[in-house]
Motif scaffolding. Structure first.
Motif, PDB file in Angstrom:
ATOM      1  N   PHE A   7     -23.174 -31.134  -7.430  1.00 39.14           N
ATOM      2  CA  PHE A   7     -23.837 -30.998  -7.981  1.00 39.14           C
ATOM      3  C   PHE A   7     -25.256 -30.408  -8.643  1.00 39.14           C
ATOM      4  CE2 PHE A   7     -21.294 -34.195  -8.954  1.00 39.14           C
ATOM      5  CZ  PHE A   7     -20.925 -34.457 -10.490  1.00 39.14           C
ATOM      6  N   LYS A   8     -25.443 -29.399  -9.465  1.00 40.91           N
ATOM      7  CA  LYS A   8     -26.201 -28.761  -9.492  1.00 40.91           C
ATOM      8  C   LYS A   8     -27.656 -29.954 -10.432  1.00 40.91           C
ATOM      9  CE  LYS A   8     -24.182 -24.341 -10.842  1.00 40.91           C
ATOM     10  NZ  LYS A   8     -23.777 -23.046 -11.489  1.00 40.91           N
ATOM     11  N   PRO A   9     -28.518 -28.983  -9.634  1.00 41.97           N
ATOM     12  CA  PRO A   9     -29.987 -30.023 -10.584  1.00 41.97           C
ATOM     13  C   PRO A   9     -29.949 -30.941 -12.183  1.00 41.97           C
ATOM     14  CG  PRO A   9     -30.639 -28.331  -9.981  1.00 41.97           C
ATOM     15  CD  PRO A   9     -29.332 -27.908  -9.691  1.00 41.97           C
ATOM     16  N   PRO A  10     -28.942 -30.006 -13.095  1.00 38.35           N
ATOM     17  CA  PRO A  10     -29.142 -30.553 -13.955  1.00 38.35           C
ATOM     18  C   PRO A  10     -28.295 -31.310 -14.345  1.00 38.35           C
ATOM     19  CG  PRO A  10     -29.395 -28.539 -15.012  1.00 38.35           C
ATOM     20  CD  PRO A  10     -29.020 -28.361 -13.210  1.00 38.35           C
ATOM     21  N   SER A  11     -27.256 -31.387 -13.809  1.00 37.58           N
ATOM     22  CA  SER A  11     -26.275 -32.527 -13.350  1.00 37.58           C
ATOM     23  C   SER A  11     -26.360 -33.862 -12.351  1.00 37.58           C
ATOM     24  CB  SER A  11     -24.343 -32.139 -12.318  1.00 37.58           C
ATOM     25  OG  SER A  11     -23.880 -31.267 -13.605  1.00 37.58           O
ATOM     26  N   ARG A  12     -27.182 -32.985 -11.502  1.00 41.17           N
ATOM     27  CA  ARG A  12     -27.576 -34.593 -10.304  1.00 41.17           C
ATOM     28  C   ARG A  12     -28.914 -35.857 -11.548  1.00 41.17           C
ATOM     29  NH1 ARG A  12     -29.258 -30.168  -6.981  1.00 41.17           N
ATOM     30  NH2 ARG A  12     -30.664 -30.466  -7.399  1.00 41.17           N
ATOM     31  N   MET A  13     -29.318 -34.855 -12.273  1.00 38.96           N
ATOM     32  CA  MET A  13     -30.383 -35.742 -13.339  1.00 38.96           C
ATOM     33  C   MET A  13     -29.923 -36.581 -14.304  1.00 38.96           C
ATOM     34  SD  MET A  13     -33.424 -35.359 -11.634  1.00 38.96           S
ATOM     35  CE  MET A  13     -34.290 -35.623 -13.256  1.00 38.96           C
ATOM     36  N   ALA A  14     -28.709 -35.579 -15.158  1.00 31.51           N
ATOM     37  CA  ALA A  14     -27.655 -36.578 -15.631  1.00 31.51           C
ATOM     38  C   ALA A  14     -26.847 -37.753 -14.756  1.00 31.51           C
ATOM     39  CB  ALA A  14     -26.940 -35.599 -16.167  1.00 31.51           C
ATOM     40  N   TYR A  15     -26.296 -37.024 -14.128  1.00 28.87           N
ATOM     41  CA  TYR A  15     -25.207 -38.386 -13.594  1.00 28.87           C
ATOM     42  C   TYR A  15     -25.689 -39.242 -12.100  1.00 28.87           C
ATOM     43  CZ  TYR A  15     -22.654 -36.218 -16.920  1.00 28.87           C
ATOM     44  OH  TYR A  15     -22.445 -35.255 -17.784  1.00 28.87           O
ATOM     45  N   GLY A  16     -26.497 -38.867 -11.603  1.00 26.63           N
ATOM     46  CA  GLY A  16     -27.535 -39.482 -11.006  1.00 26.63           C
ATOM     47  C   GLY A  16     -27.046 -40.601 -10.484  1.00 26.63           C
ATOM     48  N   LYS A  17     -27.058 -40.881  -8.962  1.00 22.60           N
ATOM     49  CA  LYS A  17     -26.568 -42.653  -9.118  1.00 22.60           C
ATOM     50  C   LYS A  17     -27.253 -43.019  -7.580  1.00 22.60           C
ATOM     51  CE  LYS A  17     -25.036 -44.587 -12.621  1.00 22.60           C
ATOM     52  NZ  LYS A  17     -26.304 -45.283 -13.166  1.00 22.60           N
ATOM     53  N   ASP A  18     -28.429 -43.973  -6.938  1.00 22.18           N
ATOM     54  CA  ASP A  18     -28.572 -44.546  -6.091  1.00 22.18           C
ATOM     55  C   ASP A  18     -27.483 -45.226  -5.166  1.00 22.18           C
ATOM     56  OD1 ASP A  18     -29.477 -45.473  -3.758  1.00 22.18           O
ATOM     57  OD2 ASP A  18     -30.868 -47.289  -4.227  1.00 22.18           O
ATOM     58  N   GLY A  19     -26.203 -44.598  -4.300  1.00 25.86           N
ATOM     59  CA  GLY A  19     -25.290 -45.747  -3.749  1.00 25.86           C
ATOM     60  C   GLY A  19     -25.713 -46.717  -3.020  1.00 25.86           C
ATOM     61  N   ASN A  20     -26.096 -46.180  -2.115  1.00 25.32           N
ATOM     62  CA  ASN A  20     -26.599 -46.913  -0.907  1.00 25.32           C
ATOM     63  C   ASN A  20     -27.895 -47.756  -1.463  1.00 25.32           C
ATOM     64  OD1 ASN A  20     -28.979 -45.160  -0.864  1.00 25.32           O
ATOM     65  ND2 ASN A  20     -29.229 -44.982   1.290  1.00 25.32           N
ATOM     66  N   ASP A  21     -28.083 -47.814  -1.951  1.00 24.94           N
ATOM     67  CA  ASP A  21     -29.891 -49.064  -3.159  1.00 24.94           C
ATOM     68  C   ASP A  21     -30.644 -48.756  -2.188  1.00 24.94           C
ATOM     69  OD1 ASP A  21     -27.768 -50.161  -5.094  1.00 24.94           O
ATOM     70  OD2 ASP A  21     -26.968 -51.742  -3.359  1.00 24.94           O
ATOM     71  N   ASP A  22     -31.412 -47.661  -1.510  1.00 27.14           N
ATOM     72  CA  ASP A  22     -32.283 -47.289  -0.849  1.00 27.14           C
ATOM     73  C   ASP A  22     -33.074 -46.698  -2.195  1.00 27.14           C
ATOM     74  OD1 ASP A  22     -31.810 -44.706  -1.533  1.00 27.14           O
ATOM     75  OD2 ASP A  22     -31.745 -43.730   0.379  1.00 27.14           O
ATOM     76  N   GLY A  23     -33.176 -46.628  -3.394  1.00 29.70           N
ATOM     77  CA  GLY A  23     -34.438 -46.982  -3.722  1.00 29.70           C
ATOM     78  C   GLY A  23     -34.656 -44.971  -4.657  1.00 29.70           C
ATOM     79  N   MET A  24     -33.464 -44.120  -3.694  1.00 27.22           N
ATOM     80  CA  MET A  24     -33.442 -42.983  -4.503  1.00 27.22           C
ATOM     81  C   MET A  24     -31.935 -42.195  -4.012  1.00 27.22           C
ATOM     82  SD  MET A  24     -36.513 -41.716  -1.205  1.00 27.22           S
ATOM     83  CE  MET A  24     -34.853 -41.557   0.407  1.00 27.22           C
ATOM     84  N   VAL A  25     -32.031 -41.155  -5.402  1.00 29.11           N
ATOM     85  CA  VAL A  25     -30.592 -40.450  -4.760  1.00 29.11           C
ATOM     86  C   VAL A  25     -31.346 -38.927  -4.678  1.00 29.11           C
ATOM     87  CG1 VAL A  25     -29.247 -39.006  -6.797  1.00 29.11           C
ATOM     88  CG2 VAL A  25     -30.068 -41.197  -7.306  1.00 29.11           C
ATOM     89  N   HIS A  26     -30.317 -39.275  -3.597  1.00 30.10           N
ATOM     90  CA  HIS A  26     -30.370 -37.807  -2.063  1.00 30.10           C
ATOM     91  C   HIS A  26     -28.880 -37.727  -2.658  1.00 30.10           C
ATOM     92  CE1 HIS A  26     -31.126 -36.117   1.576  1.00 30.10           C
ATOM     93  NE2 HIS A  26     -32.749 -36.187   1.331  1.00 30.10           N
ATOM     94  N   MET A  27     -28.717 -35.863  -2.396  1.00 32.32           N
ATOM     95  CA  MET A  27     -27.308 -35.864  -2.761  1.00 32.32           C
ATOM     96  C   MET A  27     -26.840 -35.255  -1.453  1.00 32.32           C
ATOM     97  SD  MET A  27     -26.665 -36.041  -5.613  1.00 32.32           S
ATOM     98  CE  MET A  27     -25.069 -35.163  -5.163  1.00 32.32           C
ATOM     99  N   LEU A  28     -27.559 -35.762  -0.244  1.00 29.86           N
ATOM    100  CA  LEU A  28     -27.377 -35.482   1.141  1.00 29.86           C
ATOM    101  C   LEU A  28     -26.407 -36.655   1.820  1.00 29.86           C
ATOM    102  CD1 LEU A  28     -29.954 -32.727   2.468  1.00 29.86           C
ATOM    103  CD2 LEU A  28     -27.260 -32.339   1.972  1.00 29.86           C
ATOM    104  N   ASN A  29     -26.576 -37.471   0.733  1.00 26.81           N
ATOM    105  CA  ASN A  29     -26.144 -38.984   1.175  1.00 26.81           C
ATOM    106  C   ASN A  29     -25.110 -39.800   0.613  1.00 26.81           C
ATOM    107  OD1 ASN A  29     -25.940 -42.126   0.876  1.00 26.81           O
ATOM    108  ND2 ASN A  29     -26.907 -42.184   2.435  1.00 26.81           N
TER     109      ASN A  29
END
Length: 93
Positions: free
Chosen positions: A19-41
Motif C-alpha cells: 500500500f502507498k502512504p494515503p492507503s495506509r493512512m485510510a485503511y491501516g489497522k494494528d493487527g498485532n495489538d502493539d499500538g502501531m501500524v507497521h507495514m513490514l509486520n
C-alpha cells in the motif's frame, strides 16, 4: 523508519500489502495489538488488506462476481483477481 532506506516499490508502496502512504493512512489497522501500524509486520499487513476489502464491500458468502469486483479495487489485473479467487477456492476445500 527512514523513508529513503525503507524497502518498497519505486512507486512508494511498502510492506506485504504494497500500500502507498494515503492507503495506509485510510485503511491501516494494528493487527498485532502493539499500538502501531507497521507495514513490514505481517499481522498489520493482513489487517490493512482485510480492512481495505471490507471497506470496499467484502462480505462472507458473497457471489464470485462481487468478489471479483472488490479484489479488482486492490489490483486492477484480471489475472491477479482470478488467481486470488482460485487459491481461495483451493484453500476452502
Amino acid at each position: 523508519i527512514d523513508p529513503v532506506s525503507s524497502p518498497g516499490s519505486r512507486a512508494g508502496a511498502v510492506g506485504g500489502a504494497q500500500f502507498k502512504p494515503p492507503s495506509r493512512m485510510a485503511y491501516g489497522k494494528d493487527g498485532n495489538d502493539d499500538g502501531m501500524v507497521h507495514m513490514l509486520n505481517h499481522a498489520d499487513s493482513m489487517a490493512i488488506i482485510a480492512n481495505f476489502l471490507k471497506s470496499h464491500g467484502w462480505r462472507p458468502g458473497q457471489s464470485r462476481k462481487k468478489a471479483e469486483k472488490i479484489i479488482h479495487h486492490y489490483n486492477h489485473s484480471s489475472y491477479y483477481v482470478n488467481t486470488i479467487l482460485k487459491i481461495s477456492s483451493r484453500l476452502k476445500s
